[in-house]
Design a protein around this motif. Structure first.
Motif, short mmCIF file in Angstrom:
data_model
loop_
_atom_site.label_atom_id
_atom_site.label_comp_id
_atom_site.label_asym_id
_atom_site.label_seq_id
_atom_site.Cartn_x
_atom_site.Cartn_y
_atom_site.Cartn_z
N THR A 1 0.82 -1.45 0.06
CA THR A 1 -0.09 0.21 -0.51
C THR A 1 1.37 1.48 -0.08
O THR A 1 2.43 1.06 0.26
CB THR A 1 -1.28 0.09 1.36
OG1 THR A 1 0.15 -0.20 2.47
CG2 THR A 1 -2.26 -0.99 0.97
N GLU A 2 0.30 2.37 -0.72
CA GLU A 2 1.22 4.16 -0.52
C GLU A 2 0.74 4.33 1.11
O GLU A 2 -0.41 5.24 1.29
CB GLU A 2 0.65 4.83 -1.29
CG GLU A 2 1.25 5.95 -2.03
CD GLU A 2 1.16 5.78 -2.87
OE1 GLU A 2 1.32 7.31 -4.00
OE2 GLU A 2 -0.21 6.47 -3.10
N VAL A 3 1.71 4.96 1.47
CA VAL A 3 1.77 5.57 2.69
C VAL A 3 2.34 6.55 3.11
O VAL A 3 2.05 7.83 2.92
CB VAL A 3 3.42 4.48 3.54
CG1 VAL A 3 2.50 3.43 4.17
CG2 VAL A 3 4.80 4.82 3.45
N SER A 4 3.17 7.01 1.13
CA SER A 4 2.89 8.38 1.26
C SER A 4 3.39 8.57 -0.31
O SER A 4 3.40 7.47 -0.47
CB SER A 4 4.43 9.40 1.83
OG SER A 4 5.28 8.96 1.80
N TYR B 1 5.69 2.45 -0.94
CA TYR B 1 5.23 1.87 -0.61
C TYR B 1 5.27 0.82 0.28
O TYR B 1 6.51 0.51 0.22
CB TYR B 1 4.71 0.99 -1.87
CG TYR B 1 4.03 2.43 -2.89
CD1 TYR B 1 2.28 2.16 -3.27
CD2 TYR B 1 4.97 3.01 -4.06
CE1 TYR B 1 2.09 2.83 -3.76
CE2 TYR B 1 4.10 3.46 -4.46
CZ TYR B 1 2.80 3.96 -4.73
OH TYR B 1 2.14 4.48 -6.08
N VAL B 2 4.42 0.43 1.23
CA VAL B 2 5.01 -0.34 2.24
C VAL B 2 4.12 -1.97 1.71
O VAL B 2 3.61 -1.73 1.68
CB VAL B 2 5.57 -0.17 3.67
CG1 VAL B 2 4.21 0.15 4.10
CG2 VAL B 2 6.11 -0.88 4.54
N ALA B 3 4.26 -3.65 2.46
CA ALA B 3 3.65 -3.90 2.64
C ALA B 3 3.97 -4.57 4.12
O ALA B 3 4.87 -5.45 4.46
CB ALA B 3 4.20 -5.15 1.77
N CYS B 4 3.35 -4.06 5.15
CA CYS B 4 3.52 -4.40 6.63
C CYS B 4 1.83 -3.67 7.05
O CYS B 4 1.33 -3.45 6.87
CB CYS B 4 4.19 -2.97 7.04
SG CYS B 4 4.69 -3.58 8.59
#
Length: 325
Positions: free
Chosen positions: A309-312, A316-319
């Motif tokens: 998912t996009e956090v900024s 992107y991070v998978a967490c």
């Protein structure tokens, strides 16, 4: 944590390589090695994508499977809008000159029985001249990578490791490729020579318009050369962002642990070390594959695989529990 998804893939006209849901598995006696599990990424023209992670995380296999060596177990690899994973062997043979590799050990990757001129020009003898190079202009290419053409009749053992890597770079460039895969190209070299080779790669990228996939376990090297960085763990994508963004604001617990381990690094993370051993790739953990070593792991992490998912912006991070703010 490590997961799957394609939210980070870009939909622009300058995307040169697009890998979607790549899986690479190797059957062995007693099970299957899950080397790469549902990894997606892209590479735009003129970009350097750094792929980083511990030894055995699948970064080299990911890069090699991109050029169908080996063919992925499943998934697709698009190059210039064409799915090369569906090409026949002969069709792929004609595409492969567009992809070249630079290997970790520069000396052993060169044929000890051939002269330097023969090594560099071999691709031209197979495929013929291209828009950039011919047999007559090989000396010019040698000069551009810092090898004196007067030494063209020497064998690889008569050169240092750094000089052999320059020869490898010339051999890769001679076929006028669009993508060069650099598989730990400086890890076997002295620190002072590493800087020279990294500068040379940057110069060659700018001069000849190639895109680079740069594989390394050394984050400080990746930071200096990459435009975008993908962090991998046990065949999964953990985090992907622009180089500056990733190093300034790492949000994945694994990325933060890697950065905390850089000697003398000025990174904005708390001191954090990884406990436990790397799980077996034959029987990877359920849910998030990083849950057995993650300080923030919960029951959800042990049962549910996180999605990217996009956090900024473009980060992107998978967490399930990223470190935000």
């Amino acid at each position: 944590m490590a997961g799957s998804g394609t939210a980070h893939l870009r939909d622009t006209d300058d995307v040169l390589v697009r890998v979607e849901n790549m899986v690479v598995e190797f059957p062995i006696s007693g099970g299957t090695v899950h080397a790469v599990s549902d990894v997606s990424f892209d590479l735009v023209e003129g970009e350097t994508l750094g792929i980083v992670g511990e030894s055995g995380c699948g970064k080299s296999t990911t890069a090699r499977a991109t050029i169908q060596l080996p063919k992925p177990t499943s998934g697709s690899v698009w190059f210039k809008g064409r799915d090369i994973s569906k090409l026949s062997d002969e069709e792929m043979r004609r595409v492969r000159p567009e992809f070249q590799m630079i290997f970790q050990d520069p000396i052993s990757s060169l044929n000890p029985r051939r002269t330097v001129t023969e090594i560099i020009s071999e691709g031209l003898r197979v495929w013929g001249p291209n828009d950039s190079w011919s047999l007559d202009t090989v000396p010019e290419l040698m000069e551009s990578v810092g090898i004196d053409p007067r030494y063209g009749e020497r064998k690889p053992h008569q050169f240092s490791g750094g000089q052999c890597q320059r020869i490898s770079i010339a051999r890769a460039l001679v076929l006028d490729p669009k993508v060069i895969i650099c598989d730990e190209p400086v890890s076997a070299l002295d620190v002072s020579v590493q800087a020279q080779i990294l500068n040379l790669l940057e110069d060659m990228k700018a001069r000849y318009g190639v895109s680079l996939m740069f594989i390394s376990h050394d984050l400080s090297v990746v930071k200096n050369i990459s435009d975008r960085v993908m962090v991998m763990y046990m065949g999964k994508t953990c985090e992907i962002a622009g180089s500056d963004e990733l190093f300034d604001k790492p949000v994945h617990h694994y990325t933060r642990a890697l950065m905390a381990a850089i000697p003398g690094a000025e990174v904005n993370v708390e001191e954090q070390t990884l406990d436990g051993e790397l799980p077996s790739a034959i029987n990877p953990p359920a849910g998030c594959r990083f849950n057995t070593r993650c300080p923030a792991a919960t029951d959800r992490c042990r049962t549910e695989e996180p999605q990217i998912t996009e956090v900024s912006v473009n980060h992107y991070v998978a967490c399930h529990h990223p470190v935000l703010g």
